[in-house]
Structure formats: structure tokens, C-alpha cells
Write an enzyme that holds these catalytic residues in place. Structure first.
Site, PDB file in Angstrom:
ATOM      1  N   GLU A  30       0.808  -1.217   0.000  1.00 61.96           N
ATOM      2  CA  GLU A  30       0.000   0.000   0.000  1.00 61.96           C
ATOM      3  C   GLU A  30       0.841   1.268   0.000  1.00 61.96           C
ATOM      4  OE1 GLU A  30      -2.668  -0.207   3.247  1.00 61.96           O
ATOM      5  OE2 GLU A  30      -3.628  -2.057   2.559  1.00 61.96           O
ATOM      6  N   LYS A  31       2.007   1.236   0.626  1.00 65.71           N
ATOM      7  CA  LYS A  31       2.799   2.466   0.744  1.00 65.71           C
ATOM      8  C   LYS A  31       3.351   2.916  -0.601  1.00 65.71           C
ATOM      9  CE  LYS A  31       4.159   1.749   5.545  1.00 65.71           C
ATOM     10  NZ  LYS A  31       5.263   1.548   6.482  1.00 65.71           N
ATOM     11  N   ALA A  32       3.560   1.979  -1.509  1.00 66.73           N
ATOM     12  CA  ALA A  32       4.069   2.329  -2.843  1.00 66.73           C
ATOM     13  C   ALA A  32       3.410   1.398  -3.853  1.00 66.73           C
ATOM     14  CB  ALA A  32       5.583   2.188  -2.871  1.00 66.73           C
ATOM     15  N   LEU A  67       3.607  -2.425  -9.425  1.00 70.36           N
ATOM     16  CA  LEU A  67       3.891  -3.842  -9.647  1.00 70.36           C
ATOM     17  C   LEU A  67       5.120  -4.015 -10.511  1.00 70.36           C
ATOM     18  CD1 LEU A  67       0.288  -5.062 -10.557  1.00 70.36           C
ATOM     19  CD2 LEU A  67       1.462  -5.400  -8.394  1.00 70.36           C
ATOM     20  N   LYS A 115       8.323  -2.419 -14.492  1.00 69.87           N
ATOM     21  CA  LYS A 115       7.701  -1.824 -13.303  1.00 69.87           C
ATOM     22  C   LYS A 115       6.546  -0.944 -13.764  1.00 69.87           C
ATOM     23  CE  LYS A 115       8.566   0.892  -9.143  1.00 69.87           C
ATOM     24  NZ  LYS A 115       9.578   1.397  -8.214  1.00 69.87           N
ATOM     25  N   ASP A 169      15.278   4.090  -0.771  1.00 71.21           N
ATOM     26  CA  ASP A 169      14.968   2.858  -0.031  1.00 71.21           C
ATOM     27  C   ASP A 169      15.920   1.712  -0.383  1.00 71.21           C
ATOM     28  OD1 ASP A 169      13.606   1.447   1.853  1.00 71.21           O
ATOM     29  OD2 ASP A 169      11.879   0.965   0.609  1.00 71.21           O
TER      30      ASP A 169
END
Length: 509
Positions: A81-83, A86, A101, A195
Site C-alpha cells: 500500500e505504501k508504494a 507492480l 515496473k 529505499d
């Protein structure tokens, strides 16, 4: 599909493998049918960096075809949900595997901003980067296309291993490779990596570590850059929500902790252990003491520097490289040996099963025999690929079916140029899609010595009907005509396997 390996590039934390099978038929109802137009990079234009294609634009239909219409079976990671985006596996017409992506529609509303960001990342080329080879900015669609990495993530090998844990020398190789890649990106004006974690580190065909290029772009124009637990997030990011080059160094420190401990330890807890001189308690027990304490002390000290609360007290990327370079003590041992994975072998080039009449004709590239088989088969395999409403039986519909009929007469009479013209009229209207028409036009192109459009048509037939052996057989012949013999043999094997499966299921060949 049988053509896809089980492991693929995985990009973020929750790995999702869905077992739903693609439908036998794609039902289309008054939809325009988009044709496949491969960018130039698909057939040539390989850069000097180990055969990596130069950065180029893909159309949405290119990527639909490559991912089997974005089949749920092709999803290799979901970032939650945060990003919400797919990553799919896919295969291009030239047989190159890719990772795609797919962003949400709202992630990058400004197409120019998305293209500018992607183009900046696309200029980078490094042997330890899973390089970005293209993008798609088609209507509301925003996608990135990267090199395919078949041997899972660092997280999988470190935290979820089945056969053996990663040996110490390989952990040092991974750390050095990430440092080298970050230093390269920084020197090329792309110092921000979003990240950085053990899920972003991938392994290529030879088992060598690569850093995913996807982390060089945010998940959205205004989106969060970190999706990990707050305990692993750089302290300054929690204050102002901005990623800096120093934030990337902090994240590199968390990856060093992963490599040392074999666990995901919160930095604050690890720093307490380091300050308490309990370095050996930090070490992964699965190493069973098979590591150099001196080397471990160097890595622990570097991790401690990277995790300093004040960003200015952390080292830069050059210091990471110079600290880790002397620790590379087994350069002659291949990575796949250290990881305990099989060496990448070329697939056998000869079919492993007895061939049907179609298989035999394709293996010989006997276009005359293939023509006879397609004429005899007629439209038997098109059943169920279209559902038409009463309103669609219009004059346009009648004209389209008439064009197909004229194409069929020309095809039967071996007037292949006329057949191409009429089949093209049928296809371009787009109200109906017919895998048989694509297969027939593919053969017409081959008989007119045009293997490139023949391959595209065979792939379109597969898009309409993902498990249809004929679509794979026609791709095999087109690949052989393009002098891609190994790929042609692989495709022939896949076609034969699908045909066998079909016959076992009680359907006609």
C-alpha cells in the site's frame, strides 16, 4: 507459460507469486486492437556495456505482448500500500528477458517529468547495475523496463535460504559491488537512491550482485521514498521527508548490518551492540565462525560510520569503495560457486519430444508444408476468442468479414501479397481479433521474405490466445529465418510441450 523461469527480478519487500493461470482465450468486445511495434533497440543497437540495449521508448502494446497482457502469473513483486506499483517479468521479440515496473496512473501525472526522470536513469550503464533499458509513457500508462535478473534477491539468499547461507567472501563481494555502483551513480550526477535495502540487490545469470535501477527513481512524483519500517529509515528523512546523498549512506549501513548478521537488525540495536564491544554477537551464527575477525571488524566499523545520526559524520561513496576494496580476497572464484547455485547453462538446442506434423514442418522451416496445415486447420482454433453483440453486425462488420474471406481465398491460392493486404484490412478495423488471421499473415510475411513482421504477428497471435501451440510454432519459424537458431529451437520446444498438454487434455491438435 512454460517459457518463463520461476525466479525473476524482485524489487521490494512482499514477494507475491500468484498461481492463477492465464485464460485460454482473451474475449474482446468492441475494443481497438493495438499492434506490436518493437523499438529499434529490440533487434540491434546494443551498447558496449556487455550487450545492454541503449535506452529507448516502448509502446504500451510492446509491454502488453512481453508480459502476456500483464498476466497475474507474470507478477514477480508487489510493493504494498505504501508504494502501490507492480513488477512483471516479460520477454521481448528478440527473446531478451526484461523486468517491467508498472506505476499507478496517479503516480506521475506529468508525462514530461516522468520521461525526464527515466531518461536520466537510462543514461547510466554499469556492470553492477540492473540497468534501465527503456520506459513507456503512453496515455495514462507509466512503466519502466530494466534488465532481467534470474537469481533472486539478497534478501532471499540471506534471510530465506534453503540450500546454504552466503559465505563470508561473497558477502564482502556484495558489499563492495553495491559501494562501487553507488559511487558510479554519484559520479554520474545520480546520487539519490530510494529505499536501499536487501530486496534491491539482485543476482544475475552468473550469480554476480547487481543493484536494481528502480531505486534510482521515486515511486511517484510526490511519493514517499521509503517503504521500510521506520526503524530502518534515516533519521533526517523522518524530520523533513527528503532523501539526500547522506541518507543513501545510512541505508547502505543497514545493508552492511544485514550482511554481517544474516538478520534484519534495527540500526539502534546494532549500534548499542557495537558500542558495547559485542561485535561477535552481531555476526551471523550460520557462518559457523568461518570468517576473518579482522575483516569483520573493518565492516562493523564502516557500518557504524554509515549509521551516524548526523548526516555530515557519515562517509561518502568513495570511502565505501576504498574501505571495502582491500577485503576482496577471492576474485578468482565465480559468484555462482560462492552462492551455491547452478552455473548458467544454455538450454538444449534440439527438441526433447517427438514432433507433430506442424512441429516437423517448423523444424525444417518448410513453409509449403506449414501452408498446407494452416489451410486444412481453417479457423478451428478461433472458437471463443470473440463475443459480438447484435449491434456489431453492421455494414462495417460485414465489410471486415468480407476482407477476411478475400484474404482466405488469396491465402489458399498462394497469392500471399494479396492475402497480407486483405488480412491487414480485417486486423486494422479491430472489432474482432483472430489468432488464425495473425498466424496466416505471419506465414504470408515469411513467404514474402519479411521475417520481422512475421515474428510480430506470431506474438500477437500468442497475445490473443496465450496457450496456442501454432502461435509458438510460427514464432519458431520466424526466429529461424532471423538466424536466431537457439531461440528458434527453444520456441519449438515450448510449442511441442503446449501441443502435448493440449492433446492430454482431450482437445484436438
Amino acid at each position: 507459460m512454460g517459457c518463463c523461469p520461476s525466479s525473476f527480478l524482485t524489487e521490494t519487500h512482499p514477494e507475491k507469486q500468484q498461481n492463477q493461470q492465464p485464460p485460454h482465450h482473451v474475449h474482446t468486445h468492441n475494443h481497438n486492437h493495438t499492434q506490436l511495434h518493437p523499438p529499434p533497440s529490440l533487434t540491434a543497437d546494443l551498447s558496449a556495456t556487455g550487450g545492454v540495449p541503449s535506452f529507448s521508448e516502448f509502446s504500451f502494446s510492446d509491454l502488453k505482448a512481453a508480459t502476456n497482457n500483464f498476466s497475474s502469473d507474470f507478477i514477480v513483486s508487489e510493493s504494498g500500500e505504501k508504494a502501490p506499483n507492480l513488477v512483471y517479468k516479460g520477454r521481448l521479440p528478440n527473446r531478451r528477458w526484461i523486468a517491467v515496473k508498472k506505476f499507478t496512473k496517479a503516480a506521475w501525472p506529468d508525462p514530461k517529468q516522468f520521461v525526464d526522470e527515466a531518461s536520466g536513469v537510462g543514461k547510466l550503464r554499469h556492470r553492477r547495475l540492473a540497468n534501465l533499458i527503456g520506459y513507456c509513457c503512453d496515455g495514462d500508462e507509466r512503466l519502466l523496463v530494466a534488465e532481467y535478473m534470474p537469481n533472486d534477491t539478497l534478501a532471499k539468499h540471506l534471510f530465506h535460504w534453503e540450500n546454504q547461507t552466503i559465505e563470508w567472501a561473497m558477502r564482502l563481494r556484495v558489499a563492495f559491488s553495491i559501494a562501487e555502483t553507488l559511487n558510479y551513480c554519484s559520479s554520474e550526477g545520480r546520487p539519490l537512491y530510494h529505499d536501499l535495502n536487501a530486496y534491491r540487490v539482485l543476482f544475475d545469470e552468473e550469480g554476480d550482485p547487481r543493484l536494481s535501477c528502480f531505486g534510482l527513481m521515486k515511486n511517484s512524483r510526490d511519493g514517499k521514498s521509503y517503504s521500510t519500517n521506520l526503524a530502518y529509515t534515516p533519521p533526517e528523512y523522518l524530520k523533513n521527508g527528503r532523501v539526500t546523498p547522506e541518507s543513501v549512506i545510512y541505508s547502505f549501513g543497514t545493508v552492511l548490518l544485514d550482511l554481517l548478521s544474516g538478520k534484519h537488525i534495527p540500526p539502534s540495536h546494532a549500534l548499542d551492540m557495537i558500542q558495547g564491544k559485542a561485535n561477535m554477537l552481531l555476526m551471523d551464527s550460520h557462518l559457523e565462525g568461518k570468517f576473518s575477525k579482522e575483516e569483520a571488524a573493518v565492516v562493523v566499523n564502516l557500518a557504524s560510520k554509515c549509521l551516524q545520526y548526523e548526516p555530515r559524520e557519515r562517509p561518502d561513496t568513495k570511502e565505501l569503495v576504498t574501505t571495502l576494496a582491500p577485503l576482496q580476497t577471492k576474485p578468482e572464484v565465480p559468484s555462482y560457486v560462492m552462492l551455491g547455485i547452478p552455473k548458467h547453462e544454455e538450454a538444449p538446442s534440439t527438441p526433447q519430444r517427438p514432433l507433430s506434423a506442424m512441429g516437423e514442418a517448423c523444424s525444417r522451416t518448410d513453409l509449403t508444408a506449414i501452408h498446407q496445415i494452416l489451410v486444412a486447420t481453417h479457423y478451428r482454433d478461433d472458437e471463443g476468442t470473440n463475443e459480438l453483440s447484435f449491434q456489431e453486425w453492421t455494414q462495417q462488420m460485414r465489410d471486415m468479414l468480407e476482407a477476411r474471406k478475400r484474404g482466405d481465398y488469396a491465402f489458399r491460392d498462394k497469392d500471399f501479397k494479396t492475402a497480407i493486404e486483405n488480412y491487414s484490412q480485417f486486423i486494422d478495423v479491430g472489432t474482432m481479433v483472430s489468432p488464425t488471421v495473425f498466424a496466416r499473415r505471419s506465414l504470408c510475411y515469411l513467404l514474402c521474405d519479411q521475417p520481422d513482421p512475421a515474428l510480430r504477428d506470431a506474438m500477437q497471435a500468442q497475445c490473443v490466445y496465450p496457450d496456442w501451440p501454432t502461435a509458438f510454432y510460427m514464432q519458431s519459424v520466424a526466429l529461424a529465418k532471423l538466424d536466431m537458431q537457439k531461440d528458434a529451437a527453444d520456441m519449438l520446444n515450448e510449442a511441442t510441450a503446449l501441443e502435448e498438454k493440449r492433446q492430454r487434455g482431450g482437445r484436438g491438435a
